[in-house]
Design a protein around this motif. Structure first.
Motif, PDB file in Angstrom:
ATOM      1  N   SER A 171       0.854  -1.197   0.000  1.00  0.00           N
ATOM      2  CA  SER A 171       0.000   0.000   0.000  1.00  0.00           C
ATOM      3  C   SER A 171       0.875   1.226   0.000  1.00  0.00           C
ATOM      4  CB  SER A 171      -0.934   0.016   1.217  1.00  0.00           C
ATOM      5  OG  SER A 171      -0.189   0.077   2.416  1.00  0.00           O
TER       6      SER A 171
ATOM      7  N   SER B  32       1.493   5.307   0.866  1.00  0.00           N
ATOM      8  CA  SER B  32       1.085   6.281   1.884  1.00  0.00           C
ATOM      9  C   SER B  32       1.731   7.626   1.588  1.00  0.00           C
ATOM     10  CB  SER B  32       1.505   5.796   3.282  1.00  0.00           C
ATOM     11  OG  SER B  32       2.893   5.487   3.300  1.00  0.00           O
TER      12      SER B  32
ATOM     13  N   GLU C 163       0.254  10.228   0.295  1.00  0.00           N
ATOM     14  CA  GLU C 163      -0.640  11.343   0.572  1.00  0.00           C
ATOM     15  C   GLU C 163      -1.337  11.087   1.901  1.00  0.00           C
ATOM     16  OE1 GLU C 163      -3.209  12.750  -2.573  1.00  0.00           O
ATOM     17  OE2 GLU C 163      -2.132  11.536  -4.014  1.00  0.00           O
ATOM     18  N   ARG C 164      -1.733  12.166   2.546  1.00  0.00           N
ATOM     19  CA  ARG C 164      -2.446  12.014   3.806  1.00  0.00           C
ATOM     20  C   ARG C 164      -3.866  11.512   3.576  1.00  0.00           C
ATOM     21  NH1 ARG C 164      -1.607  17.446   6.924  1.00  0.00           N
ATOM     22  NH2 ARG C 164      -3.849  17.554   6.651  1.00  0.00           N
ATOM     23  N   THR C 165      -4.391  11.735   2.367  1.00  0.00           N
ATOM     24  CA  THR C 165      -5.804  11.445   2.142  1.00  0.00           C
ATOM     25  C   THR C 165      -6.047  10.171   1.344  1.00  0.00           C
ATOM     26  OG1 THR C 165      -5.742  12.877   0.196  1.00  0.00           O
ATOM     27  CG2 THR C 165      -6.460  13.863   2.265  1.00  0.00           C
ATOM     28  N   ARG C 166      -5.299   9.967   0.262  1.00  0.00           N
ATOM     29  CA  ARG C 166      -5.581   8.846  -0.633  1.00  0.00           C
ATOM     30  C   ARG C 166      -4.465   7.810  -0.557  1.00  0.00           C
ATOM     31  NH1 ARG C 166      -6.114  11.275  -5.647  1.00  0.00           N
ATOM     32  NH2 ARG C 166      -8.272  11.721  -5.148  1.00  0.00           N
ATOM     33  N   HIS C 167      -4.868   6.555  -0.402  1.00  0.00           N
ATOM     34  CA  HIS C 167      -3.920   5.450  -0.374  1.00  0.00           C
ATOM     35  C   HIS C 167      -4.273   4.476  -1.493  1.00  0.00           C
ATOM     36  CE1 HIS C 167      -2.155   6.086   3.784  1.00  0.00           C
ATOM     37  NE2 HIS C 167      -3.108   6.986   3.712  1.00  0.00           N
TER      38      HIS C 167
ATOM     39  N   THR D 176      -6.381  -2.192   5.767  1.00  0.00           N
ATOM     40  CA  THR D 176      -7.234  -0.995   5.683  1.00  0.00           C
ATOM     41  C   THR D 176      -7.472  -0.405   7.069  1.00  0.00           C
ATOM     42  OG1 THR D 176      -9.328  -2.235   5.798  1.00  0.00           O
ATOM     43  CG2 THR D 176      -8.379  -1.873   3.621  1.00  0.00           C
TER      44      THR D 176
ATOM     45  N   ILE E 174      -4.451   1.631   7.859  1.00  0.00           N
ATOM     46  CA  ILE E 174      -4.491   2.904   7.137  1.00  0.00           C
ATOM     47  C   ILE E 174      -5.458   3.868   7.804  1.00  0.00           C
ATOM     48  CG2 ILE E 174      -5.167   3.979   4.947  1.00  0.00           C
ATOM     49  CD1 ILE E 174      -4.124   1.405   3.562  1.00  0.00           C
TER      50      ILE E 174
ATOM     51  N   GLY F 154      -5.859   7.822   7.154  1.00  0.00           N
ATOM     52  CA  GLY F 154      -6.240   7.701   5.748  1.00  0.00           C
ATOM     53  C   GLY F 154      -7.744   7.796   5.578  1.00  0.00           C
TER      54      GLY F 154
ATOM     55  N   ILE G  23      -9.241   4.950  -0.005  1.00  0.00           N
ATOM     56  CA  ILE G  23      -8.391   3.860  -0.480  1.00  0.00           C
ATOM     57  C   ILE G  23      -8.830   3.461  -1.884  1.00  0.00           C
ATOM     58  CG2 ILE G  23      -7.768   1.432  -0.159  1.00  0.00           C
ATOM     59  CD1 ILE G  23      -7.926   1.866   2.843  1.00  0.00           C
TER      60      ILE G  23
ATOM     61  N   ILE H   7     -12.614   4.692   7.258  1.00  0.00           N
ATOM     62  CA  ILE H   7     -12.332   5.039   5.864  1.00  0.00           C
ATOM     63  C   ILE H   7     -13.580   5.703   5.286  1.00  0.00           C
ATOM     64  CG2 ILE H   7     -11.764   4.170   3.570  1.00  0.00           C
ATOM     65  CD1 ILE H   7      -9.444   3.991   5.544  1.00  0.00           C
TER      66      ILE H   7
END
Length: 435
Positions: free
Chosen positions: A144, A146, A148-152, A188, A191, A196, A199, A230
């Motif tokens: 996975s 990481s 970005e802080r928002t999208r994984h 998940t 994350i 996060g 995803i 999420i």
């Protein structure tokens, strides 16, 4: 595993080419090196180790990989350069011959970079090539990103058992395989615990998920829909014959699965689809798109198309174009066919001249722009849930809504990584986003 104390003050630089799957894998490599005490290079900082994760989907991708390897050697002249990924698996000797390369790792060895760092002491000698045969690749390694802080980006599947005539990916990544739902849910949850919000599920052929575990992609989607923390999951590119009406219907009723589909058509001509050895015809493709529109009328539908493939006679391209004209998609992703050594497509005699490929590509890109503007226009005045992302563009910050509408507002550093309910009022003059 190498003694981590040896590398406590070492610095690594990472270069990723190609798909989101590669980005997820590079991020996993980075975490494994960090566990050995090797931190990521900051802007302008010279690295001791360079890891280059390559793509080989086209000849242009190969050229770009070679260029990036040379760039890394120039920017970090004393670094130990590791090259991995699809190009490294398909043509390891060619990669090893590039100046500066110290280690070439194949697909099955990709995530084990840390295991081979003891080769640093042999830097300057003949490059090491460690690459197993593609037919022997059986393991699945969860990855996975990481960044970005928002999208994984979460890898849930790897490899492909399809053998489309134009494609080298099965030779680069091996047979289809996936992780278990249990381990993917656990990732998940990790994350989510780190903040996060979104995803994206990635893989080579994600609809084929569970072939080796006895589970299905629908089982996975249902399990992920119950993960707290999420905001939403996006389904990455999924084959139309594997995107069942049952999956679409579940997405329409789910809490967290975004109304966003990315479906590879590749050609709107049944004659070309047969030449490509695709596993569907355009009637099935249309039925999937129309079913999405019937149960999720606001969904974003992205469609991949290849132009100029061997065998695509003018009448076949016209057939494709007319099929797409009234198909209710949101955007096309247009690719020009590239000759790949060892593919069955090379046995097809009819070829398309480069100038004609460009002409066909431009026609489809104009059609795509028309559809995207129409889709964005339909979203003006509707309330959207937007996750604000990093980056500043002429004083604006960008975010994507649940249905992948790109929306901008005045830049606010404090808003990065937050969620807003917002109603766009107009389209930017470029047509690329709403304001």
């Amino acid at each position: 595993m190498t003694d981590s104390t040896v590398f406590l003050d070492k610095i690594a630089a990472y270069y990723t080419l190609g798909c989101k799957l590669n980005f997820a894998e590079t991020s996993t490599i980075g975490r494994s090196l960090l566990a050995q005490g090797i931190r990521t290079a900051r802007q302008g900082e010279e690295a001791h180790i360079c890891v280059i994760n390559t793509c080989s989907v086209t000849e242009q991708a190969d050229r770009k990989c070679r260029s990036v390897i040379r760039k890394a050697h120039r920017e970090h002249p004393g670094a130990f350069i590791v090259v991995t990924g699809c190009y490294a698996q398909l043509d390891p000797e060619e990669v090893a011959a590039i100046e500066g390369v110290n280690l070439v790792l194949g697909a099955d060895e990709k995530l084990d970079v840390a295991r081979y760092l003891d080769l640093l002491e042999h830097q300057g000698q003949t490059p090491h090539v460690i690459r197993g045969k593609t037919k022997d690749i059986h393991t699945f390694r969860l990855s996975s990103s990481s960044d970005e802080r928002t999208r994984h980006f979460l890898k849930v599947q790897d490899g492909c058992d399809y053998h489309c005539t134009y494609c080298t990916i099965p030779k680069a990544r091996g047979r289809s395989r996936s992780g278990s739902i249990k381990e993917i849910v656990k990732e998940t949850e990790r994350i989510a615990s780190e903040g996060g919000l979104e995803i994206v599920l990635t893989g080579v052929n994600i609809g084929d998920f569970g072939r080796n575990t006895g589970e299905t992609f629908l089982d996975l989607v249902k399990a992920l829909d119950g993960v707290e923390g999420i905001e939403r999951f996006r389904i990455g590119s999924i084959e139309p014959n594997l995107l069942t009406e049952e999956i679409i219907d579940y997405c329409a009723s789910s809490r967290r699965i975004a109304p966003h589909f990315h479906i590879p058509l590749q050609s709107g001509s049944d004659d070309v689809l047969r030449l490509m050895r695709r596993r569907y015809d355009r009637a099935l493709f249309r039925s999937r798109v129309e079913h999405i529109r019937s149960v999720l009328p606001e969904a974003f539908i992205g469609v991949d198309v290849i132009v100029g493939t061997r065998g695509e006679r003018p009448e076949y391209f016209d057939d494709c174009y007319h099929f797409l004209e009234d198909l209710p998609f949101s955007q096309l992703h247009v690719f020009s066919y590239s000759e790949r050594e060892g593919t069955a497509a090379l046995q097809i005699q009819y070829t398309v001249a480069p100038a004609e490929k460009h002409k066909r590509s431009q026609r489809l890109m104009r059609l795509s722009e028309e559809h995207l503007r129409a889709f964005y226009s339909s979203q003006i005045g509707r309330e959207h849930t937007v996750i604000w992302e990093h980056g500043q563009y002429n004083g604006l910050m960008m975010g994507h809504s649940e249905n992948y509408t790109r929306i901008a507002q005045p830049y606010d550093a404090g808003a990065v990584g937050t969620i807003s309910r917002i109603t766009p009022t107009k389209m930017d003059v470029s047509g690329g986003f709403l304001l």
